[in-house]
Design a protein around this motif. Structure first.
Motif, mmCIF file in Angstrom:
data_model
loop_
_atom_site.group_PDB
_atom_site.id
_atom_site.type_symbol
_atom_site.label_atom_id
_atom_site.label_comp_id
_atom_site.label_asym_id
_atom_site.label_seq_id
_atom_site.Cartn_x
_atom_site.Cartn_y
_atom_site.Cartn_z
ATOM 1 N N MET A 139 46.669 42.105 58.570
ATOM 2 C CA MET A 139 45.902 41.912 57.358
ATOM 3 C C MET A 139 44.536 41.321 57.725
ATOM 4 O O MET A 139 44.446 40.412 58.534
ATOM 5 C CB MET A 139 46.651 40.949 56.418
ATOM 6 C CG MET A 139 45.834 40.571 55.209
ATOM 7 S SD MET A 139 46.499 39.236 54.174
ATOM 8 C CE MET A 139 48.088 39.835 53.754
ATOM 9 N N LYS A 140 43.498 41.859 57.124
ATOM 10 C CA LYS A 140 42.170 41.282 57.353
ATOM 11 C C LYS A 140 42.019 40.042 56.476
ATOM 12 O O LYS A 140 42.420 40.034 55.314
ATOM 13 C CB LYS A 140 41.063 42.296 57.058
ATOM 14 C CG LYS A 140 40.920 42.659 55.597
ATOM 15 C CD LYS A 140 39.712 43.550 55.365
ATOM 16 C CE LYS A 140 39.536 43.699 53.844
ATOM 17 N NZ LYS A 140 38.285 44.174 53.436
ATOM 18 N N TYR A 153 39.423 38.457 54.917
ATOM 19 C CA TYR A 153 38.040 38.502 54.480
ATOM 20 C C TYR A 153 38.003 38.871 53.012
ATOM 21 O O TYR A 153 38.806 39.697 52.549
ATOM 22 C CB TYR A 153 37.268 39.545 55.310
ATOM 23 C CG TYR A 153 35.830 39.710 54.884
ATOM 24 C CD1 TYR A 153 34.877 38.755 55.218
ATOM 25 C CD2 TYR A 153 35.436 40.818 54.136
ATOM 26 C CE1 TYR A 153 33.556 38.903 54.821
ATOM 27 C CE2 TYR A 153 34.121 40.969 53.733
ATOM 28 C CZ TYR A 153 33.187 40.012 54.075
ATOM 29 O OH TYR A 153 31.890 40.144 53.676
ATOM 30 N N GLU A 172 35.401 40.389 50.206
ATOM 31 C CA GLU A 172 34.110 41.053 50.033
ATOM 32 C C GLU A 172 33.504 40.672 48.688
ATOM 33 O O GLU A 172 34.143 40.829 47.643
ATOM 34 C CB GLU A 172 34.295 42.569 50.103
ATOM 35 C CG GLU A 172 33.013 43.333 49.912
ATOM 36 C CD GLU A 172 33.229 44.828 49.894
ATOM 37 O OE1 GLU A 172 32.276 45.528 49.522
ATOM 38 O OE2 GLU A 172 34.335 45.297 50.235
ATOM 39 N N PRO A 195 41.784 40.555 50.254
ATOM 40 C CA PRO A 195 42.229 41.436 51.342
ATOM 41 C C PRO A 195 43.189 42.546 50.885
ATOM 42 O O PRO A 195 43.216 43.624 51.466
ATOM 43 C CB PRO A 195 42.920 40.478 52.316
ATOM 44 C CG PRO A 195 42.215 39.181 52.106
ATOM 45 C CD PRO A 195 41.932 39.146 50.619
#
Length: 182
Positions: free
Chosen positions: A1-2, A4, A6, A29
């Motif tokens: 899993m990222k 981050y 956005e 994410p």
């Protein structure tokens, strides 16, 4: 899993003297959308200064956000275009009445990363010389000199709770221990 988020939108919801607040729309994410409220702050600088006899000049002042008097190392807000080192040196002189022969970076801290963009730059100052103090006109403080070892104990047992002060004390202690080991 990222790990981050956005930012897909942003609006300023408060503009103040010390900080601004913005509301960001973000994609999590997992793709869901949510809102984050962020305090924008220009950052600060704080100086742990050591006298020749290993005492730390500190300031005792009332902090309205904490609703009590705190014992802290001298610190202040970085002004637009100002370098953190210049801010720290200025605050040491203004609040405690000292200049320093040497000032070295200890590191940085992010005091409340969940909702605030503030970064505080920490410095260690030595070779102190007395100078004329000049606190800001809305600053009411008392200077107190605390033995470095006592200040460390106070940070460890909760008598000093100011985050930048606790961090600077332990970072400086670690730096001095490493220097002694060489």
């Amino acid at each position: 899993m990222k790990l981050y988020e956005e930012r897909i939108g942003s609006e300023v919801i408060y503009e103040g003297k010390v900080f601004n607040v913005r509301r960001d729309a973000v994609l999590l994410p997992d793709g869901r959308e949510t809102v984050r409220e962020i305090v924008e702050h220009s950052g600060g600088a704080a100086v742990l200064a050591l006298t020749d006899d290993m005492r730390v000049p500190m300031v005792r002042q009332y902090r309205h956000g904490a609703r009590r008097v705190l014992l802290e190392i001298p610190a202040g807000k970085i002004e637009r275009g100002e370098q953190p080192l210049i801010c720290g040196v200025r605050e040491l002189r203004e609040e405690c009445g000292y200049t320093a022969e040497s000032v070295e970076p200890l590191g940085t801290i992010i005091p409340t990363g969940a909702y605030c963009r503030e970064v505080i730059y920490l410095f260690l100052a030595r070779g102190l010389s007395p100078a004329e103090s000049a606190p800001d006109d809305e600053e009411f403080l008392e200077v107190e000199h605390v033995a470095f070892a006592d200040a460390l104990d106070m940070a460890a047992d909760g008598r000093i709770t100011d985050a930048k002060t606790v961090a600077a004390l332990f970072m400086a202690s670690r730096r001095m221990d490493a220097a002694r080991a060489l």
